[in-house]
Design a protein around this motif. Structure first.
Motif, mmCIF file in Angstrom:
data_model
loop_
_atom_site.group_PDB
_atom_site.id
_atom_site.type_symbol
_atom_site.label_atom_id
_atom_site.label_comp_id
_atom_site.label_asym_id
_atom_site.label_seq_id
_atom_site.Cartn_x
_atom_site.Cartn_y
_atom_site.Cartn_z
ATOM 1 N N ALA A 228 -19.356 20.588 2.707
ATOM 2 C CA ALA A 228 -18.995 20.137 1.358
ATOM 3 C C ALA A 228 -17.738 19.272 1.407
ATOM 4 C CB ALA A 228 -18.773 21.339 0.445
ATOM 5 N N CYS A 229 -16.770 19.640 2.221
ATOM 6 C CA CYS A 229 -15.548 18.834 2.349
ATOM 7 C C CYS A 229 -15.871 17.437 2.850
ATOM 8 C CB CYS A 229 -14.571 19.519 3.304
ATOM 9 S SG CYS A 229 -13.751 20.967 2.610
ATOM 10 N N THR A 230 -16.773 17.345 3.826
ATOM 11 C CA THR A 230 -17.166 16.040 4.349
ATOM 12 C C THR A 230 -17.823 15.196 3.265
ATOM 13 O OG1 THR A 230 -17.482 16.952 6.565
ATOM 14 C CG2 THR A 230 -18.582 14.865 6.078
ATOM 15 N N LEU A 231 -18.703 15.815 2.482
ATOM 16 C CA LEU A 231 -19.390 15.080 1.415
ATOM 17 C C LEU A 231 -18.417 14.663 0.316
ATOM 18 C CD1 LEU A 231 -22.648 17.220 1.142
ATOM 19 C CD2 LEU A 231 -22.396 14.968 2.181
ATOM 20 N N LEU A 232 -17.460 15.515 0.010
ATOM 21 C CA LEU A 232 -16.463 15.175 -1.021
ATOM 22 C C LEU A 232 -15.603 13.991 -0.580
ATOM 23 C CD1 LEU A 232 -15.354 18.785 -2.014
ATOM 24 C CD2 LEU A 232 -16.468 17.142 -3.541
ATOM 25 N N LYS A 233 -15.283 13.929 0.703
ATOM 26 C CA LYS A 233 -14.431 12.853 1.212
ATOM 27 C C LYS A 233 -15.195 11.541 1.396
ATOM 28 C CE LYS A 233 -12.966 15.371 4.701
ATOM 29 N NZ LYS A 233 -12.229 15.798 5.924
ATOM 30 N N ASP A 234 -16.472 11.633 1.816
ATOM 31 C CA ASP A 234 -17.178 10.435 2.280
ATOM 32 C C ASP A 234 -18.238 9.898 1.329
ATOM 33 O OD1 ASP A 234 -15.659 10.675 4.529
ATOM 34 O OD2 ASP A 234 -17.222 11.559 5.765
ATOM 35 N N THR A 235 -18.562 10.624 0.255
ATOM 36 C CA THR A 235 -19.645 10.185 -0.627
ATOM 37 C C THR A 235 -19.196 10.223 -2.087
ATOM 38 O OG1 THR A 235 -20.654 12.353 -1.132
ATOM 39 C CG2 THR A 235 -21.229 11.335 0.973
ATOM 40 N N ASP A 236 -20.053 9.640 -2.945
ATOM 41 C CA ASP A 236 -19.843 9.687 -4.390
ATOM 42 C C ASP A 236 -20.765 10.712 -5.064
ATOM 43 O OD1 ASP A 236 -17.884 7.681 -4.430
ATOM 44 O OD2 ASP A 236 -19.414 6.106 -4.397
ATOM 45 N N HIS A 237 -21.397 11.578 -4.268
ATOM 46 C CA HIS A 237 -22.308 12.574 -4.845
ATOM 47 C C HIS A 237 -21.568 13.448 -5.855
ATOM 48 C CE1 HIS A 237 -24.941 11.098 -1.906
ATOM 49 N NE2 HIS A 237 -24.788 12.017 -0.961
ATOM 50 N N SER A 238 -22.261 13.822 -6.902
ATOM 51 C CA SER A 238 -21.649 14.690 -7.907
ATOM 52 C C SER A 238 -21.351 16.058 -7.315
ATOM 53 C CB SER A 238 -22.576 14.838 -9.108
ATOM 54 O OG SER A 238 -23.729 15.579 -8.751
ATOM 55 N N ILE A 239 -20.437 16.782 -7.958
ATOM 56 C CA ILE A 239 -20.085 18.121 -7.500
ATOM 57 C C ILE A 239 -21.304 19.035 -7.523
ATOM 58 C CG2 ILE A 239 -18.569 20.105 -7.844
ATOM 59 C CD1 ILE A 239 -17.129 17.536 -7.016
ATOM 60 N N SER A 240 -22.125 18.903 -8.551
ATOM 61 C CA SER A 240 -23.313 19.762 -8.652
ATOM 62 C C SER A 240 -24.300 19.457 -7.533
ATOM 63 C CB SER A 240 -23.978 19.593 -10.020
ATOM 64 O OG SER A 240 -24.375 18.247 -10.224
ATOM 65 N N ASN A 241 -24.476 18.171 -7.194
ATOM 66 C CA ASN A 241 -25.390 17.810 -6.109
ATOM 67 C C ASN A 241 -24.880 18.316 -4.764
ATOM 68 O OD1 ASN A 241 -27.276 16.552 -7.698
ATOM 69 N ND2 ASN A 241 -26.464 14.488 -7.397
ATOM 70 N N ILE A 242 -23.570 18.239 -4.572
ATOM 71 C CA ILE A 242 -22.990 18.731 -3.323
ATOM 72 C C ILE A 242 -23.168 20.241 -3.222
ATOM 73 C CG2 ILE A 242 -20.805 19.094 -2.110
ATOM 74 C CD1 ILE A 242 -19.958 16.311 -3.042
ATOM 75 N N ALA A 243 -22.985 20.931 -4.323
ATOM 76 C CA ALA A 243 -23.174 22.390 -4.335
ATOM 77 C C ALA A 243 -24.591 22.748 -3.908
ATOM 78 C CB ALA A 243 -22.869 22.945 -5.724
ATOM 79 N N VAL A 244 -25.576 22.057 -4.480
ATOM 80 C CA VAL A 244 -26.982 22.345 -4.161
ATOM 81 C C VAL A 244 -27.307 21.969 -2.722
ATOM 82 C CG1 VAL A 244 -29.369 21.702 -4.683
ATOM 83 C CG2 VAL A 244 -27.764 22.130 -6.546
ATOM 84 N N SER A 245 -26.860 20.788 -2.276
ATOM 85 C CA SER A 245 -27.230 20.298 -0.948
ATOM 86 C C SER A 245 -26.585 21.096 0.175
ATOM 87 C CB SER A 245 -26.848 18.821 -0.804
ATOM 88 O OG SER A 245 -25.442 18.648 -0.848
ATOM 89 N N THR A 246 -25.505 21.807 -0.113
ATOM 90 C CA THR A 246 -24.871 22.630 0.908
ATOM 91 C C THR A 246 -25.261 24.104 0.802
ATOM 92 O OG1 THR A 246 -22.888 22.734 -0.505
ATOM 93 C CG2 THR A 246 -22.887 21.124 1.283
ATOM 94 N N GLY A 247 -26.169 24.417 -0.108
ATOM 95 C CA GLY A 247 -26.749 25.756 -0.119
ATOM 96 C C GLY A 247 -26.178 26.738 -1.110
#
Length: 279
Positions: A228-247
């Motif tokens: 999730a930290c990597t996605l928060l730093k490197d992408t524009d994905h929403s917080i909800s999408n990051i939550a789902v994609s990381t399980g």
């Protein structure tokens, strides 16, 4: 009629004190996430098809079909696939031994553009077949194949096997760790892991905690948070999408766990660490 007879003599090779922890075959797909991680054991990484790079904390090396990487214990690493030429690779977890080059005192990663790659590919494939089918004698067959792989590598690459203490991770715990590293985005429970390892779930959880210092669920959440930290730093994905994609089961639970670990919300973490803002 011609006949040639060859006698087999005894050699002075010391018996290899190695044991196979797991065999896996992985293939790059669009949801692949590459995160630096370590193992408490040696890992063999053989590229069956495709190309990409093998990354360590301080360097990255290109890899292609037929390359083999020997990763010693506790060395941070990850693989990255070329989107146009997807990686497909075998991984073997090996307990009891690591390797040094004959001309070096320290053995970081060892890259081998190996000869007779089809021979090695067949051995890896046969080990995977035996493990999947789990018929009588599968473990013994795989152990013998593993020793053949190691002896051929020692011979071809001029390596020195170095024993390591075996009081580390058990075969079952190594299997759990490998599974969590690869499948953290899925719904995983203690029952899932107990069924996979054929262990009592309470004994399994206790054993894993003893070896890693974290319970299986704590380790799973740690892997999810790292990604999730990597996605928060490197992408524009929403917080909800990051939550789902990381399980994580929900955005609110993700935020709760994240704040507990890092002391800030995911949004605040992104505002502070985003690399996209720096570009």
């Amino acid at each position: 009629m011609s006949h040639r007879h060859y006698s087999i003599g005894d050699t002075d090779i010391e018996k290899l004190n190695v044991h196979l922890l797991y065999v896996s075959l992985s293939k790059y797909e669009k949801d692949w996430s590459s995160l630096l991680h370590t193992h408490e054991f040696t890992e063999l990484f053989f590229v069956a098809n495709g190309s990409g790079s093998f990354r360590f904390r301080d360097e990255s090396r290109p890899i292609k079909t037929g390359d083999l990487v020997i990763i010693p214990p506790y060395l941070e690493h990850t693989e990255q696939s070329s989107p146009e030429d997807p990686l497909e690779y075998y991984s073997l977890g090996i307990g009891g031994v690591t390797f040094l080059p004959e001309d070096q005192q320290k053995g970081p990663q060892i890259f081998c553009n190996i000869e007779h790659r089809s021979f090695f590919a067949e051995l890896f494939d046969q080990m995977l077949y035996e493990i999947r089918n789990n018929k009588y004698g599968a473990d013994k067959i795989c152990q013998n194949f593993l020793e053949i792989v190691i002896l051929r590598l020692i011979r071809a690459q001029h390596l020195v096997p170095v024993p390591i203490r075996s009081g580390h991770m058990s075969k079952e715990c190594a299997q759990i760790k490998s599974y969590l590293d690869a499948n953290y985005s899925k719904h995983i429970t203690l029952d899932t892991l107990a069924e996979m390892t054929h262990m009592n779930k309470y004994y399994m959880a206790h054993s894993f905690t003893r070896y890693t210092g974290l319970s299986p669920i704590q380790y799973l959440n740690q892997r999810r948070l790292e990604n999730a930290c990597t996605l928060l730093k490197d992408t524009d994905h929403s917080i909800s999408n990051i939550a789902v994609s990381t399980g994580f089961s929900s955005q609110s639970y993700f935020t709760q766990i994240f704040r507990k670990k890092y002391g800030v919300t995911p949004m605040k973490y992104r505002q502070t660490h985003s690399r996209k803002q720096d570009s």
